[in-house]
Structure formats: C-alpha cells, structure tokens
Design an enzyme around this catalytic site. Structure first.
Site, PDB file in Angstrom:
ATOM      1  N   TYR A 129     119.156  47.511  42.326  1.00  0.00           N
ATOM      2  CA  TYR A 129     119.046  48.954  42.160  1.00  0.00           C
ATOM      3  C   TYR A 129     117.968  49.473  43.103  1.00  0.00           C
ATOM      4  CZ  TYR A 129     118.709  53.608  40.282  1.00  0.00           C
ATOM      5  OH  TYR A 129     118.723  54.975  40.173  1.00  0.00           O
ATOM      6  N   GLN A 191     123.589  55.140  34.562  1.00  0.00           N
ATOM      7  CA  GLN A 191     125.010  54.866  34.773  1.00  0.00           C
ATOM      8  C   GLN A 191     125.226  53.745  35.780  1.00  0.00           C
ATOM      9  OE1 GLN A 191     123.396  57.715  35.192  1.00  0.00           O
ATOM     10  NE2 GLN A 191     123.935  58.752  37.100  1.00  0.00           N
ATOM     11  N   ASN A 214     113.435  54.904  37.560  1.00  0.00           N
ATOM     12  CA  ASN A 214     112.753  55.829  36.654  1.00  0.00           C
ATOM     13  C   ASN A 214     112.904  55.397  35.207  1.00  0.00           C
ATOM     14  OD1 ASN A 214     115.346  56.553  35.874  1.00  0.00           O
ATOM     15  ND2 ASN A 214     115.343  58.498  36.993  1.00  0.00           N
ATOM     16  N   SER A 237     103.529  52.906  38.795  1.00  0.00           N
ATOM     17  CA  SER A 237     102.668  52.132  39.680  1.00  0.00           C
ATOM     18  C   SER A 237     101.213  52.179  39.224  1.00  0.00           C
ATOM     19  CB  SER A 237     102.761  52.674  41.111  1.00  0.00           C
ATOM     20  OG  SER A 237     104.063  52.562  41.597  1.00  0.00           O
ATOM     21  N   GLN A 259      98.209  54.630  45.535  1.00  0.00           N
ATOM     22  CA  GLN A 259      99.065  54.477  44.354  1.00  0.00           C
ATOM     23  C   GLN A 259      99.199  55.770  43.570  1.00  0.00           C
ATOM     24  OE1 GLN A 259     100.927  51.464  43.692  1.00  0.00           O
ATOM     25  NE2 GLN A 259     100.237  51.623  45.802  1.00  0.00           N
ATOM     26  N   HIS A 262     102.277  58.025  44.090  1.00  0.00           N
ATOM     27  CA  HIS A 262     103.635  57.635  43.685  1.00  0.00           C
ATOM     28  C   HIS A 262     104.240  58.647  42.725  1.00  0.00           C
ATOM     29  CE1 HIS A 262     105.020  53.901  45.417  1.00  0.00           C
ATOM     30  NE2 HIS A 262     103.820  53.379  45.309  1.00  0.00           N
ATOM     31  N   GLU A 327      99.080  45.938  37.999  1.00  0.00           N
ATOM     32  CA  GLU A 327     100.113  45.572  38.973  1.00  0.00           C
ATOM     33  C   GLU A 327      99.473  45.093  40.279  1.00  0.00           C
ATOM     34  OE1 GLU A 327     103.936  47.761  41.152  1.00  0.00           O
ATOM     35  OE2 GLU A 327     102.340  48.953  40.239  1.00  0.00           O
ATOM     36  N   HIS A 328      98.539  45.864  40.799  1.00  0.00           N
ATOM     37  CA  HIS A 328      97.811  45.506  42.018  1.00  0.00           C
ATOM     38  C   HIS A 328      96.316  45.427  41.709  1.00  0.00           C
ATOM     39  CE1 HIS A 328     101.288  48.079  43.329  1.00  0.00           C
ATOM     40  NE2 HIS A 328     101.527  47.002  44.059  1.00  0.00           N
ATOM     41  N   ASP A 361     102.858  46.178  50.081  1.00  0.00           N
ATOM     42  CA  ASP A 361     104.051  46.993  49.842  1.00  0.00           C
ATOM     43  C   ASP A 361     105.092  46.835  50.946  1.00  0.00           C
ATOM     44  OD1 ASP A 361     103.533  48.119  47.413  1.00  0.00           O
ATOM     45  OD2 ASP A 361     102.843  50.039  48.185  1.00  0.00           O
ATOM     46  N   GLU A 415     116.579  15.715  10.127  1.00  0.00           N
ATOM     47  CA  GLU A 415     116.878  17.145  10.143  1.00  0.00           C
ATOM     48  C   GLU A 415     118.127  17.478   9.337  1.00  0.00           C
ATOM     49  OE1 GLU A 415     117.109  18.409  14.219  1.00  0.00           O
ATOM     50  OE2 GLU A 415     114.931  18.433  14.453  1.00  0.00           O
ATOM     51  N   HIS A 420     125.231  14.616  14.167  1.00  0.00           N
ATOM     52  CA  HIS A 420     124.468  14.270  15.361  1.00  0.00           C
ATOM     53  C   HIS A 420     124.212  12.761  15.388  1.00  0.00           C
ATOM     54  CE1 HIS A 420     123.800  18.540  15.803  1.00  0.00           C
ATOM     55  NE2 HIS A 420     123.025  18.365  16.862  1.00  0.00           N
TER      56      HIS A 420
END
Length: 429
Positions: A129, A191, A214, A237, A259, A262, A327-328, A361, A415, A420
């Site tokens: 995506y 979608q 998003n 971010s 950042q 963003h 994240e960073h 990046d 068990e 088994h």
C-alpha cells in the site's frame, strides 16, 4: 517549543498523551472501516470504483483501473532525470542493506539418522500500500517493494489512491518502475486493504499487506489481520533526540521539524541534559518555522506533541527514551556509540550530528517502515524476514526413533493424548 523538566510526573503525562495518537484510540472509525470491508467483499470491483468516486473524486472503471505500462513509461520519460539517478542510487543502497538480512535454509544431520532443519520459503503474493493524499511517497514504494523482492517474493501488487484526474503521481510510478513493479491498481484507503485481503475480479488476494497509511488504512489492516498477514499497524511519525551540551542546537531543531511536518499528529521530542541547549533549540525551532513551508502542520504538531525535556542525567534521558520507544531516535552526544548500547527500544537509531533522520528516510539503505506509538518495544523495522516463512523439517530413521519412542509415549500420555502415544507405539509393536 515548550521546555519542561523531566521527572516521573511529566514523563507519565507525555506517555499518556503520545498513546492517544494510536490507531487503537479511534473506535469511532472502526464501524466505517468494517462497513467498507463488508461492501468490498460483497460487491468487489464495483465497490472499489464507487468508493474511489466518493473519496478521491474520480471515475475509475474496469478499463482504467490498472495502471498501464504506457502510463508508467510516460511518467518515467517526463520525470526529472537527475532525481531518477538519485532514486537509483537509493535503490542500490536499499538492496545492498537488505541482502545482508537474507536467511537460508539449513539442515543438521547426525550419525543415528536424525535430520533437523529449517526451510525458508518466500511468500508468493504481497500487497504494497502506497499512501497518497497530503503527499506522494515514492520512498515508501521503494522500501516496501525492494525488501520484498530481495526476499524472493515473485508477485508484488501495489495499490495507491489516484488524484482527481484519475492518475497516479508520476513520482510513485517512477519509483515502481525503478523497483521493477508493474502491477498497480488505482485504489486507496480501507477499500484497497479489503481488496488485497479478500480479492476482487481485478485485484488478487495476497498473503501479506505492507506499507503505511492513514487511520482508515491502519484500522483496515487491523481488521483483516488473520485473513492475511500484515507488517504492523502504523501510527503517526515520531522522532526523539537525545543530546548533551556538545550538540549543535540548529541541527537538533532542523531534525525535530523534519518529522513535525508530516502531519498534525506527528511527535517531535528532545531530551537533553543541558538547559542551555534546550533554550537554544527552542529559539532555532521558532526561526525555522517562520522559514519553512507546511507551517500550519508543523505548528499544530509541536503544540500538541512537541516537547523539550531537560533531564538531570544522561541515565534519566536514556531511561525515558526507552519508555517512549520512538520510531526514530537520534543520539547527538559526545559519545553516541556508548549511549546507543543502552537504547533498547527504537525503530531506527541515528548516531552523530551527520546522521540525521531523513538520511534513513531516503537513502542510507535501512528500511524506513518502522514501529510507532511505543511498539518498538516488541516490533522491528520492515525487513526481509517479513516476507518469508520458516518451516521446520524433521526426519528420524527407525533406529533414531526407537531410542526415544518410550519417552515420547510417556510424555504424550501425561497430557492425556493417547492417540499421540499410539502413533509412536504402533511403529514398534
């Protein structure tokens, strides 16, 4: 930027505030996403065309749904050739880095006829995506696609929202061509995730979906997990800078804003042991904000999620960084390598004043699809491992099994699983 002392109370307040940005904190959107997924499962391509008209404002149909080879070639021919050269250099760096992550099948044999091993198999079909909307992201295209290709994935299916003119941004198509991907569909949002997860007349069902998006994309990935695999549920971010008195305040300010631009939910945090650095960075941030585009986004981001924290010690700074699990993480100290050894939780770590976050990046090679919202405590950067399966391989000779069959039978019966045990015992009656 606000400057506040770092203590247990302020740390807890910040952690609480940051967690509010998590996709899990938006239940009001879950019903919308669930309805979109249900409709796509039912109406398939027709639903995708309808939602694209509704959300993206353009008419898509079976004739123009898939990006053509001609569209890709036209985008490439009309694109800035110098930028293409830069993207090709980035491609080479990304491939070289991820090739070092490749795992191989292995087998271990013993004289008694035992063979144990692990078989590595690439996934067959992966969906990538690529977000649109406020900006185009050819860099995300490259990070996701190239990592999958290095892993050995044969079929990569890309989805991305079209503009009102029904076209995909040229930079995204150029990145796709550079990476060797030609199967691209003009659909975005929840979608698109539903189409990749369940398949339609045009879009194939894939084994895994990767890539940022998003809140609707994030919640859709969460909803379809289990029907397909996903990389992670990405949040906004974020950057965290650890600095001492040796750091350059202008560099820090520039990196924080890289950042913050963003989106309004992005987080930019400085933790420093120097009150003087804190004050200088705040001034530099104000100066940059006056000069840079996207001022409104940056300002809202800093007002809600921007902090300069003054710590009593480097140990407190490091401890807080590990709690936030950003994240960073940039380390701008006199000895960044020593600090790095104490960082347990971070998506990516940048060492020294010339290793700024945008280097990761776009160009250095490590993946920029990273865990957010504290998930770096248990998630990692997108890697080759995300695109392969590991199958255990077991082979025993009769002699090898005979040595241990009574032990296994006893274990199984403990068990209460007598079938088994019988499966082992029947071979030696």
């Amino acid at each position: 930027m606000r400057i506040i002392p770092l203590n247990n109370e302020t740390k807890q307040d910040i952690l609480t505030t940051l967690l509010k940005r998590s996709p899990a904190q938006y239940p009001e959107y879950e019903a919308i996403v669930a309805d979109i997924i249900t409709t796509v499962k039912k109406d398939r391509d027709a639903a995708l065309f309808s939602y694209t008209k509704k959300f993206d404002g353009c008419d898509i149909n079976a004739a123009n749904f898939r990006v053509t080879k001609q569209e890709i070639e036209e985008a490439y021919a009309g694109y800035d050739q110098e930028l293409i050269s830069v993207m090709e250099k980035a491609r080479d760096n990304i491939v070289a880095y991820h090739e070092k992550q490749i795992r191989y099948s292995w087998f271990d044999t013993k004289e008694d006829g035992t063979l144990l091993g692990q078989k590595i198999t690439p996934l067959e079909k992966v969906g990538v995506y690529v977000p649109g909307g406020k900006a185009a992201y050819p860099s995300s295209t490259m990070m996701c696609v190239l990592t999958a290709k290095v892993a050995g994935v044969k079929r990569i299916v890309m989805t991305t929202p079209p503009g009102k003119d029904g076209k995909v941004p040229a930079c995204t198509l150029v990145a796709a061509k550079i990476c060797g991907v030609s199967e691209i569909y003009k659909v975005g949002g929840a979608q698109a995730i539903a189409a990749l997860a369940f398949g339609t007349e045009s879009v194939p069902k894939v084994d895994k979906i990767v890539g940022p998006g998003n809140i609707f994309v994030a919640l859709a990935k969460k909803a379809v997990y289990g029907h397909v695999s996903i990389d992670s549920i990405a949040g906004p971010s974020e950057i965290l800078v650890i600095a001492d008195e040796s750091a350059n305040p202008r560099y820090i300010a520039a990196d924080l804003l890289s950042q913050a631009e963003h989106d309004e939910l992005a987080s930019a945090i400085l933790i420093t042991t120097s009150k003087a650095i804190a004050e200088q960075v705040s001034v530099e941030v104000d100066n940059f904000v006056k000069e840079l585009p996207r001022t409104e986004i940056i300002t809202k981001s800093l007002e809600k999620y921007g902090y300069i924290l003054v710590a009593d010690s480097m140990e407190d700074a490091i401890s807080t960084a590990n709690e936030i699990a950003s994240e960073h993480v940039e380390i701008l100290t006199a000895n960044p390598y020593e600090v790095m050894t104490k960082i347990r939780n971070a998506g990516a770590i940048f060492l020294g004043e010339y290793s700024c976050e945008p280097l990761g990046d776009y160009f250095a090679g490590p993946n920029h699809v990273l865990p957010t919202n504290g998930t770096a405590k248990f998630f990692s950067a997108l890697s080759v491992d995300e695109f392969v399966k590991r199958s255990s391989v077991i082979s025993y000779s009769r002699n090898a099994l005979e040595e241990v069959h009574e032990d296994i039978e006893k274990f199984a019966e403990s068990e209460g699983l007598y079938a088994h045990a019988n499966s082992i015992r029947v071979r030696f009656k």
